[in-house]
Motif scaffolding. Sequence first.
Motif, PDB file in Angstrom:
ATOM      1  N   GLN A   1       7.172   3.246  -3.629  1.00 30.39           N
ATOM      2  CA  GLN A   1       8.023   3.002  -4.780  1.00 30.39           C
ATOM      3  C   GLN A   1       9.497   3.098  -4.393  1.00 30.39           C
ATOM      4  O   GLN A   1       9.855   3.734  -3.407  1.00 30.39           O
ATOM      5  CB  GLN A   1       7.709   3.996  -5.907  1.00 30.39           C
TER       6      GLN A   1
ATOM      7  N   ARG B   1       7.796   1.038 -14.767  1.00 32.34           N
ATOM      8  CA  ARG B   1       7.433   0.540 -13.440  1.00 32.34           C
ATOM      9  C   ARG B   1       7.306  -0.979 -13.425  1.00 32.34           C
ATOM     10  O   ARG B   1       6.779  -1.577 -14.358  1.00 32.34           O
ATOM     11  CB  ARG B   1       6.096   1.133 -12.999  1.00 32.34           C
TER      12      ARG B   1
ATOM     13  N   GLU C   1       7.344  -0.861  -7.478  1.00 32.28           N
ATOM     14  CA  GLU C   1       6.193  -0.467  -6.662  1.00 32.28           C
ATOM     15  C   GLU C   1       5.649  -1.693  -5.935  1.00 32.28           C
ATOM     16  O   GLU C   1       5.185  -2.647  -6.569  1.00 32.28           O
ATOM     17  CB  GLU C   1       5.105   0.156  -7.537  1.00 32.28           C
TER      18      GLU C   1
END
Length: 290
Positions: free
Chosen positions: A87, A115, A171
Amino acid sequence: MNTQYSFIVLTFNEEIHLPRLLASVSGLDAAIFIVDSFSTDATVEIARAAGATVLQHAFENHPKQWDFALKALDIQTPWVICLDADQVVTPELYAQLQQFDTNNYNDIDGIYFNRKNFFKGRWIKHGGYYPFYLLKMIRYGKGYSDLNENMDHRFIVPGNTLIWKKGHILEENLKENNIRFWIEKHNKYSDQLAVEETERILGIRNQTIKPRFWGSPDERTAWLKQLWWRLPRYVRPMLYFTYRMLFKLGILDGRTGVIFHFLQAFWFRLVVDIKIEEIIEQQEDIKNAK
């Protein structure tokens, strides 16, 4: 030194990812703790060169590794930010962390980050994958790892949470650009999930988080999991894939995105269902043999 929060990162052979993550949080002057699963590449050397504290511990699954990290590390800050090695913190999220003052969050125990997930270089924007909120920043000593999960790792806090909608963690596991790596990784995950679901069927494993559709992101996930467990095996992978492709517009993610949704929503879930049946059959054979 940053007195507000520390970073914790789990690693195993992450020399391709760790420099990218460390660069994204450089300048925040926060303590960085690496819990490494005995990497055989340059991961540990990279971490120590960046000034991180490294602790090695054998890996069993993600929830147990996070449990170990939160209990074994010498954390001196009121908050911890728990990140995966693949990440990256975006500049917008970095700016929020730069301005963070724990005195402004006295009634908060956890903060969700948004995310963006990438597969083979493409942002998976649809199919229910965005926005996607993960509880990544928790009050140390109050937050803990949910050990009632085998594969999905999540943190639980007893008090209030909030969502930071500005900024993201990106990510992207570059090792998954090799599809063999993705398949082998998820084959191992399917073992863990099949055991977990079988234990839930037998009533020997429960949910820690209270399921609520209108609750926090994790409470909604818990509610959706209860729905998933009630669906018939072998049928639910196709239902889930169809839902993601049509109702959540996964088709708009293009060729690469469709491949991802097929693998993650259908192939992986089908393998789990097959393994659940195999486990149940093995247990019945053992029972009948006695």
